[in-house]
Design an enzyme around this catalytic site. Sequence first.
Site, PDB file in Angstrom:
ATOM      1  N   LYS A   1      40.950  -2.792  86.908  1.00 19.54           N
ATOM      2  CA  LYS A   1      39.689  -1.693  86.644  1.00 19.54           C
ATOM      3  C   LYS A   1      38.615  -2.518  88.016  1.00 19.54           C
ATOM      4  CE  LYS A   1      40.608   0.859  82.649  1.00 19.54           C
ATOM      5  NZ  LYS A   1      40.143   2.423  83.353  1.00 19.54           N
TER       6      LYS A   1
ATOM      7  N   ARG B   1      30.432  -2.100  83.458  1.00 24.23           N
ATOM      8  CA  ARG B   1      30.245  -1.883  82.236  1.00 24.23           C
ATOM      9  C   ARG B   1      30.100  -3.286  81.672  1.00 24.23           C
ATOM     10  NH1 ARG B   1      31.796   3.403  80.322  1.00 24.23           N
ATOM     11  NH2 ARG B   1      32.773   4.438  82.224  1.00 24.23           N
TER      12      ARG B   1
ATOM     13  N   ASP C   1      38.137   2.081  78.591  1.00 26.76           N
ATOM     14  CA  ASP C   1      36.498   1.877  78.868  1.00 26.76           C
ATOM     15  C   ASP C   1      35.704   1.229  77.945  1.00 26.76           C
ATOM     16  OD1 ASP C   1      36.985   2.290  81.467  1.00 26.76           O
ATOM     17  OD2 ASP C   1      36.856   4.236  80.890  1.00 26.76           O
TER      18      ASP C   1
ATOM     19  N   GLN D   1      44.578   8.872  84.704  1.00 23.16           N
ATOM     20  CA  GLN D   1      44.681   8.747  85.970  1.00 23.16           C
ATOM     21  C   GLN D   1      45.687   9.273  86.510  1.00 23.16           C
ATOM     22  OE1 GLN D   1      42.672   5.620  87.749  1.00 23.16           O
ATOM     23  NE2 GLN D   1      41.084   5.735  86.359  1.00 23.16           N
TER      24      GLN D   1
ATOM     25  N   SER E   1      34.076  11.101  83.053  1.00 20.36           N
ATOM     26  CA  SER E   1      36.123  11.778  83.257  1.00 20.36           C
ATOM     27  C   SER E   1      35.869  13.753  83.713  1.00 20.36           C
ATOM     28  CB  SER E   1      36.715  11.644  82.319  1.00 20.36           C
ATOM     29  OG  SER E   1      37.222   9.741  82.004  1.00 20.36           O
TER      30      SER E   1
ATOM     31  N   ARG F   1      37.907  -7.824  83.389  1.00 20.87           N
ATOM     32  CA  ARG F   1      37.425  -7.369  82.074  1.00 20.87           C
ATOM     33  C   ARG F   1      37.526  -8.560  81.541  1.00 20.87           C
ATOM     34  NH1 ARG F   1      36.066  -0.706  82.522  1.00 20.87           N
ATOM     35  NH2 ARG F   1      34.587  -0.526  84.435  1.00 20.87           N
TER      36      ARG F   1
END
Length: 447
Positions: free
Chosen positions: A349, A397, A322, A171, A24, A353
């Site tokens: 995402k 991830r 996340d 974001q 980030s 997820r």
Amino acid sequence: MAKTLHSGRVRALSGSALVPGDKSISHRALMLGALAVGESVVGGLLEGDDVLRTAACMRALGAEITRHEDGRWHLYGRGVGGLSEPADMLDMGNSGTGARLLMGLVATHPFTSFFTGDASLRSRPMRRVTEPLTRMGARFFTREGGRLPLAVIGTASPLPISYESPVASAQVKSALLLAGLNTPGETTVIEREATRDHTELMLRNFGADVRVEATETGGRAITVTGFPELTGRQFDVPADPSSAAFPAVAALLVEGSEIVLTGVGINPLRIGLYQTLREMGADLSFENRRDQAGEPVADLRVRASRLKGIDVPAERAPSMIDEYPILAVAAAFAEGTTRMRGLAELRVKESDRLAAMARGLAACGVVVEEEADALIVHGKGRAPAGDALIATHFDHRIAMAFLVLGMAAERPVAVDEAEAIDTSFPGFVALMNGLGAAITAEEEQRA
């Protein structure tokens, strides 16, 4: 060709490691360095594909960016409002952060930009940023559903707005604050729940006027004043707490382990996972606390621990959004049930997820329930079976989470499309194997 990795049960993990720089912060460093007057020098920048895409796009917009042999990046900015029209498509690869933030940055420049990305990014929603940016005067032409590829017709006469975001998204907030830099007056974003504040901290570090005020409903109002003179800076990017989560949880799960992860960012709005793990019984501590480029950092020491299931507060989700994939893996080894709620954002995402984790855990023998915005994992206080090939849907991830599961499961776990890991954690396999893991590629398995 898709890359398959295998991860098998190992003995104790040990040693010290430095995980890559915070993704980030790396995105934001490149964007603000490109707007600053003078030279910025950035060390520790994440050199994963997502961030390298942002660097390429900032060059296409007129900034001079070079990487020196010592690993430090030198940026010569164009000043606020000084970006130029790109000659070609801006390809953001797999990076939702890079795409949404950069759309905000160019929306208040009077030229046209075209954005695209890989198949995963082209499936992700962009209306959450295009709608408020339209209020500021930009125009957008998108695919059905507001998706990439899209065109941004920047405005020559941007309007400041006050916008209450319907989603807890750093974001969205950051896109509007970046748009507000080249907008007269004050641009304000109101968020109902606090999200990661790297943009606010870095804007101040470069010299912008940013105010953060509490709202009557418990949220925050963040205001940026337009047309600041940003000045080049020298700083090092902290190690990414989201990346550190994978070796940290591995050390918790593999019996006898003790590791130290150095220089990890411990921004209070990013460490919800570590708070949650402590509540589950994790033996982890932050040592040698210090400040780095306006961000708090520390060395993270982790020792193997027996975990218990807990109910994770839904309001904690923005500080660990996340990290839910790797938390779900930790929950699979815990004694009792772990309930994770408020996870609707995980549906949009790099992959869905929630669904990917539920399917993968079930394939490894874990009892799991998937709800619209929740994941409920019923741990039995022992290692799950493993012995599965996990479909990652090109989600870095998901891939790393199941490789960690394989390190402590009864039988090995494999993940497909493992090349996705390089988008955020280049060198993941080498780092983990250096601590004692046994991750191998499929061709090594055949040898």
